[in-house]
Design a protein around this motif. Structure first.
Motif, PDB file in Angstrom:
ATOM      1  N   VAL A 330       0.843  -1.202   0.000  1.00  0.00           N
ATOM      2  CA  VAL A 330       0.000   0.000   0.000  1.00  0.00           C
ATOM      3  C   VAL A 330       0.876   1.250   0.000  1.00  0.00           C
ATOM      4  CG1 VAL A 330      -1.669   1.335   1.345  1.00  0.00           C
ATOM      5  CG2 VAL A 330      -1.983  -1.122   1.069  1.00  0.00           C
ATOM      6  N   ALA A 331       1.986   1.227   0.767  1.00  0.00           N
ATOM      7  CA  ALA A 331       2.872   2.388   0.814  1.00  0.00           C
ATOM      8  C   ALA A 331       3.447   2.692  -0.565  1.00  0.00           C
ATOM      9  CB  ALA A 331       3.997   2.133   1.824  1.00  0.00           C
ATOM     10  N   ARG A 332       3.879   1.659  -1.279  1.00  0.00           N
ATOM     11  CA  ARG A 332       4.445   1.876  -2.621  1.00  0.00           C
ATOM     12  C   ARG A 332       3.362   2.364  -3.599  1.00  0.00           C
ATOM     13  NH1 ARG A 332       7.254  -3.182  -1.461  1.00  0.00           N
ATOM     14  NH2 ARG A 332       9.454  -2.750  -1.021  1.00  0.00           N
ATOM     15  N   LEU A 333       2.180   1.749  -3.513  1.00  0.00           N
ATOM     16  CA  LEU A 333       1.083   2.188  -4.384  1.00  0.00           C
ATOM     17  C   LEU A 333       0.735   3.651  -4.124  1.00  0.00           C
ATOM     18  CD1 LEU A 333      -1.237  -0.936  -4.092  1.00  0.00           C
ATOM     19  CD2 LEU A 333      -0.125  -0.172  -6.171  1.00  0.00           C
ATOM     20  N   CYS A 334       0.667   4.034  -2.856  1.00  0.00           N
ATOM     21  CA  CYS A 334       0.315   5.413  -2.495  1.00  0.00           C
ATOM     22  C   CYS A 334       1.358   6.394  -3.012  1.00  0.00           C
ATOM     23  CB  CYS A 334       0.184   5.550  -0.976  1.00  0.00           C
ATOM     24  SG  CYS A 334      -1.237   4.706  -0.281  1.00  0.00           S
ATOM     25  N   ALA A 335       2.643   6.038  -2.856  1.00  0.00           N
ATOM     26  CA  ALA A 335       3.702   6.936  -3.328  1.00  0.00           C
ATOM     27  C   ALA A 335       3.611   7.132  -4.841  1.00  0.00           C
ATOM     28  CB  ALA A 335       5.064   6.362  -2.944  1.00  0.00           C
ATOM     29  N   THR A 336       3.388   6.032  -5.566  1.00  0.00           N
ATOM     30  CA  THR A 336       3.302   6.126  -7.024  1.00  0.00           C
ATOM     31  C   THR A 336       2.088   6.944  -7.449  1.00  0.00           C
ATOM     32  OG1 THR A 336       4.319   3.935  -7.146  1.00  0.00           O
ATOM     33  CG2 THR A 336       3.278   4.781  -9.143  1.00  0.00           C
ATOM     34  N   MET A 337       0.943   6.664  -6.836  1.00  0.00           N
ATOM     35  CA  MET A 337      -0.277   7.381  -7.216  1.00  0.00           C
ATOM     36  C   MET A 337      -0.191   8.858  -6.847  1.00  0.00           C
ATOM     37  SD  MET A 337      -4.219   6.224  -6.510  1.00  0.00           S
ATOM     38  CE  MET A 337      -3.923   4.663  -7.332  1.00  0.00           C
ATOM     39  N   ALA A 338       0.369   9.170  -5.670  1.00  0.00           N
ATOM     40  CA  ALA A 338       0.518  10.576  -5.268  1.00  0.00           C
ATOM     41  C   ALA A 338       1.457  11.314  -6.221  1.00  0.00           C
ATOM     42  CB  ALA A 338       1.048  10.657  -3.832  1.00  0.00           C
ATOM     43  N   ALA A 339       2.522  10.646  -6.653  1.00  0.00           N
ATOM     44  CA  ALA A 339       3.439  11.277  -7.601  1.00  0.00           C
ATOM     45  C   ALA A 339       2.737  11.549  -8.931  1.00  0.00           C
ATOM     46  CB  ALA A 339       4.658  10.379  -7.815  1.00  0.00           C
ATOM     47  N   GLU A 340       1.895  10.607  -9.384  1.00  0.00           N
ATOM     48  CA  GLU A 340       1.158  10.812 -10.625  1.00  0.00           C
ATOM     49  C   GLU A 340       0.196  11.991 -10.530  1.00  0.00           C
ATOM     50  OE1 GLU A 340       1.358   9.373 -13.538  1.00  0.00           O
ATOM     51  OE2 GLU A 340       2.950   7.970 -13.001  1.00  0.00           O
ATOM     52  N   LEU A 341      -0.342  12.210  -9.327  1.00  0.00           N
ATOM     53  CA  LEU A 341      -1.313  13.298  -9.123  1.00  0.00           C
ATOM     54  C   LEU A 341      -0.653  14.596  -8.687  1.00  0.00           C
ATOM     55  CD1 LEU A 341      -4.085  11.262  -7.293  1.00  0.00           C
ATOM     56  CD2 LEU A 341      -4.149  12.093  -9.641  1.00  0.00           C
ATOM     57  N   GLY A 342       0.672  14.605  -8.563  1.00  0.00           N
ATOM     58  CA  GLY A 342       1.374  15.831  -8.178  1.00  0.00           C
ATOM     59  C   GLY A 342       1.297  16.149  -6.701  1.00  0.00           C
ATOM     60  N   LEU A 343       1.097  15.130  -5.843  1.00  0.00           N
ATOM     61  CA  LEU A 343       1.020  15.345  -4.401  1.00  0.00           C
ATOM     62  C   LEU A 343       2.328  14.907  -3.737  1.00  0.00           C
ATOM     63  CD1 LEU A 343      -2.612  14.014  -3.806  1.00  0.00           C
ATOM     64  CD2 LEU A 343      -1.891  16.370  -4.110  1.00  0.00           C
ATOM     65  N   ASN A 344       2.374  15.013  -2.414  1.00  0.00           N
ATOM     66  CA  ASN A 344       3.576  14.673  -1.653  1.00  0.00           C
ATOM     67  C   ASN A 344       3.714  13.157  -1.573  1.00  0.00           C
ATOM     68  OD1 ASN A 344       5.609  14.283   0.266  1.00  0.00           O
ATOM     69  ND2 ASN A 344       5.010  16.100   1.428  1.00  0.00           N
ATOM     70  N   ALA A 345       4.637  12.597  -2.353  1.00  0.00           N
ATOM     71  CA  ALA A 345       4.777  11.142  -2.423  1.00  0.00           C
ATOM     72  C   ALA A 345       5.313  10.566  -1.114  1.00  0.00           C
ATOM     73  CB  ALA A 345       5.703  10.763  -3.587  1.00  0.00           C
ATOM     74  N   LYS A 346       6.235  11.266  -0.453  1.00  0.00           N
ATOM     75  CA  LYS A 346       6.812  10.760   0.802  1.00  0.00           C
ATOM     76  C   LYS A 346       5.747  10.686   1.893  1.00  0.00           C
ATOM     77  CE  LYS A 346      11.594  12.184   0.015  1.00  0.00           C
ATOM     78  NZ  LYS A 346      12.743  12.962   0.540  1.00  0.00           N
ATOM     79  N   LEU A 347       4.916  11.723   1.958  1.00  0.00           N
ATOM     80  CA  LEU A 347       3.854  11.732   2.969  1.00  0.00           C
ATOM     81  C   LEU A 347       2.834  10.634   2.681  1.00  0.00           C
ATOM     82  CD1 LEU A 347       3.379  13.558   5.426  1.00  0.00           C
ATOM     83  CD2 LEU A 347       1.712  14.809   4.094  1.00  0.00           C
ATOM     84  N   ALA A 348       2.530  10.401   1.413  1.00  0.00           N
ATOM     85  CA  ALA A 348       1.584   9.340   1.043  1.00  0.00           C
ATOM     86  C   ALA A 348       2.156   7.968   1.386  1.00  0.00           C
ATOM     87  CB  ALA A 348       1.274   9.420  -0.450  1.00  0.00           C
ATOM     88  N   LYS A 349       3.446   7.769   1.153  1.00  0.00           N
ATOM     89  CA  LYS A 349       4.078   6.488   1.486  1.00  0.00           C
ATOM     90  C   LYS A 349       4.036   6.259   2.996  1.00  0.00           C
ATOM     91  CE  LYS A 349       7.876   5.462  -0.677  1.00  0.00           C
ATOM     92  NZ  LYS A 349       9.316   5.456  -1.057  1.00  0.00           N
ATOM     93  N   ARG A 350       4.255   7.313   3.768  1.00  0.00           N
ATOM     94  CA  ARG A 350       4.218   7.214   5.236  1.00  0.00           C
ATOM     95  C   ARG A 350       2.818   6.811   5.704  1.00  0.00           C
ATOM     96  NH1 ARG A 350       7.949  10.146   8.281  1.00  0.00           N
ATOM     97  NH2 ARG A 350       7.578  10.159  10.530  1.00  0.00           N
ATOM     98  N   ALA A 351       1.787   7.464   5.137  1.00  0.00           N
ATOM     99  CA  ALA A 351       0.410   7.150   5.534  1.00  0.00           C
ATOM    100  C   ALA A 351       0.039   5.731   5.119  1.00  0.00           C
ATOM    101  CB  ALA A 351      -0.550   8.165   4.914  1.00  0.00           C
ATOM    102  N   GLY A 352       0.478   5.306   3.926  1.00  0.00           N
ATOM    103  CA  GLY A 352       0.180   3.948   3.477  1.00  0.00           C
ATOM    104  C   GLY A 352       0.820   2.893   4.356  1.00  0.00           C
ATOM    105  N   LEU A 353       2.040   3.146   4.829  1.00  0.00           N
ATOM    106  CA  LEU A 353       2.719   2.179   5.695  1.00  0.00           C
ATOM    107  C   LEU A 353       2.037   2.067   7.052  1.00  0.00           C
ATOM    108  CD1 LEU A 353       5.141   0.287   6.177  1.00  0.00           C
ATOM    109  CD2 LEU A 353       6.443   2.294   6.923  1.00  0.00           C
ATOM    110  N   LEU A 354       1.497   3.195   7.555  1.00  0.00           N
ATOM    111  CA  LEU A 354       0.939   3.218   8.917  1.00  0.00           C
ATOM    112  C   LEU A 354      -0.574   2.999   8.949  1.00  0.00           C
ATOM    113  CD1 LEU A 354       2.863   6.314  10.367  1.00  0.00           C
ATOM    114  CD2 LEU A 354       3.397   3.904  10.725  1.00  0.00           C
ATOM    115  N   HIS A 355      -1.228   2.781   7.803  1.00  0.00           N
ATOM    116  CA  HIS A 355      -2.691   2.825   7.802  1.00  0.00           C
ATOM    117  C   HIS A 355      -3.326   1.702   8.618  1.00  0.00           C
ATOM    118  CE1 HIS A 355      -2.402  -0.348   4.752  1.00  0.00           C
ATOM    119  NE2 HIS A 355      -3.708  -0.540   4.864  1.00  0.00           N
TER     120      HIS A 355
END
Length: 507
Positions: A330-355
């Motif tokens: 989920v963390a990797r998916l979130c980082a990739t999707m956030a990068a595609e949408l122009g959002l903070n990929a590191k923050l998305a990866k952090r949230a995906g890992l801790l969800h």
């Protein structure tokens, strides 16, 4: 001598008189000059006062003239206003007269309208009576039929409008969404892992089983008491089954059995010693797994307790899917999707890992795991966007940032891909039965079939009671009811099938 003195005195007297006369003359001259000066000063002062008086008089005259002019202007203004008031009064009188005339006209028109309305009502009643006699229906019955027809037509039009709106939204949004999701999945390597509630400990010989059981079962009882797992020693060759819902306890029991069998000394005191050392080693291993995971994913600055919880995920599973592998995915998916949408990929990866950290909290809690995970993230000072994403990924709370729907979508992607999770057979079959029963309750439905492992529901309807337009509305209504009343992974496709069959027999 006498005469000389007398002569001298006489002379002195004459000189004194002369001086006195001179003094008097000088005084008179001085007095005359002073008098002239005083007269001149008095004249000058008089002239000055006269000129000042004349100036004041002129000013007062000017002021009086100005005041007189202002008074005249005000009198003129008052005169104009009086004239205007008189004109307005005359206009008001004319308007009052016009209003009275209009009022009388309206009263007359009202009387005429009332008479016409009475006549129209009489005509309407007679026409309704004639229509009722012709149609053999009362006005209320005709009204009900008309309302039902209009309602059915409105529902059909609304269903068509909803369908068109949904199709239009899909055309505009689905293409880009599919592109992002597919690219995200393709760029993320997925690992498949299935965990059970039992672990199998392999042994070289069945002779070891007797040592593990011990005299009157004291060894196996000590092992179960120390580890909290059930040790099953049966006729299975060269295998001992360790049963327990806590994977950490099962792993402690498995490693402890391995050490005891290798050492050969198996008795209650030794069992407690080995289990205690194994627990400490497992705790260290959990921390090491957590640290290795955050380093591998490039997530920095986590609280040590959160790192430890991430390590505990290695020994947890959800529907057969290993929780740590799921969270990493989920963390990797979130980082990739956030990068595609122009959002903070590191923050998305952090949230995906801790969800899902709420699932590994060791203490009992009545809160849902998403809310518990959010509270833990707040406790350890995580970013508010991360906390909201954790708490909202199962819709327990409202989403407040673009990060939250990304976490929810990636969690669904990881859990719903083929082979990721498994269900117990009974719950799986029950879910399919509930799905079919839900659709069968709708009017006009003949049969329902849940196929594709519950991913698709095919509904066969009666062609006589359901037309083509109603079929579209029926599929929409069934999908909405499934969303409200059922829990399921991924999505369910609802297909309504309507067919006309003409049967004839050749004799």
């Amino acid at each position: 001598m006498y005469f000389a003195l007398r002569k001298a005195n006489k002379k002195t007297e004459e000189d004194a008189q002369q001086r006195a006369s001179d003094i008097v003359k000088n005084a008179e001259v001085t007095a005359e000059n002073i008098k002239k000066d005083r007269i001149l000063e008095a004249k000058e002062k008089y002239l000055k006062l006269k000129s000042e008086f004349e100036d004041d008089s002129n000013k007062k005259k000017q002021i009086i003239i100005q005041n007189e002019q202002k008074i005249k202007q005000r009198e003129q203004q008052l005169t104009q206003k009086e004239q205007q008031l008189n004109q307005m009064t005359e206009q008001n009188k004319r308007r009052e007269n016009e209003l009275e005339t209009q009022k009388k006209t309206l009263e007359q028109q009202t009387e005429i309208a009332a008479k016409r309305r009475e006549e129209a009502e009489k005509m309407h009643k007679s026409q309704v009576e004639q229509l009722e006699r012709i149609a053999n229906l009362t006005a209320e019955q005709a009204k009900l039929q008309l309302v039902e027809a209009i309602q059915a037509d409105a529902q059909t039009q609304a269903s068509a409008y909803i369908k068109n709106t949904i199709d239009e939204a899909k055309l505009t949004a689905t293409k880009e969404a599919k592109k992002i999701v597919i690219e995200t999945i393709q760029r993320t390597a997925s690992e498949h892992a299935i965990e059970n509630t039992v672990s199998v400990f392999n042994i070289e010989s069945d002779d070891v089983k007797g040592k593990i059981i011990g005299r009157e079962g004291r060894n196996i009882r000590a092992l179960e008491a120390a580890t909290g797992c059930e040790i099953i020693v049966d006729d299975t060759p060269e295998a001992i089954v360790i049963s327990g819902f806590d994977p950490v306890r099962r792993e402690i029991a498995r490693l402890s059995l391995h050490r005891l069998v290798q050492d050969g000394r198996i008795h209650p005191a030794r069992i407690e010693e080995v289990v205690s050392k194994t627990k400490k080693n497992i705790d260290d291993e959990i921390v090491e797994i957590g640290e290795r995971t955050v380093i591998e994913l490039g997530v920095h600055g986590l609280h040590p307790e959160l790192v430890k919880m991430i390590g505990r995920m290695r020994f947890r599973s959800s529907y057969g899917q290993n929780l740590l592998q799921h969270s990493r995915e989920v963390a990797r998916l979130c980082a990739t999707m956030a990068a595609e949408l122009g959002l903070n990929a590191k923050l998305a990866k952090r949230a995906g890992l801790l969800h899902d950290i709420g699932k590994v909290w060791p203490e009992e809690s009545e809160l849902p795991h998403a809310i518990l995970g959010m509270e833990l993230a707040k406790k350890y000072k995580e970013n508010p966007e991360v906390c909201n994403a954790i708490g909202a990924h199962h819709d327990e709370i409202e989403m407040t940032s673009m990060m939250s729907p990304i976490i929810q979508v990636c969690d669904a992607i990881s859990g719903s891909r083929p082979g990721a999770r498994r269900e117990m057979m009974e719950s799986y079959i029950q879910r399919l039965k509930d799905l079919e029963a839900l659709a069968t309750n709708f009017p006009g439905v003949d049969k329902c079939y849940a196929i594709q492992a519950g991913r698709e529901l095919r509904v066969i309807v009666n062609s006589d009671s359901v037309n083509d337009e109603t079929a579209g509305k029926l599929s929409f209504d069934i999908s909405q009811k499934i969303e409200k009343e059922m829990q399921y992974p991924g999505q369910i496709k609802v297909t309504v099938i309507r067919e006309m069959r003409a049967v004839a027999y050749a004799k």
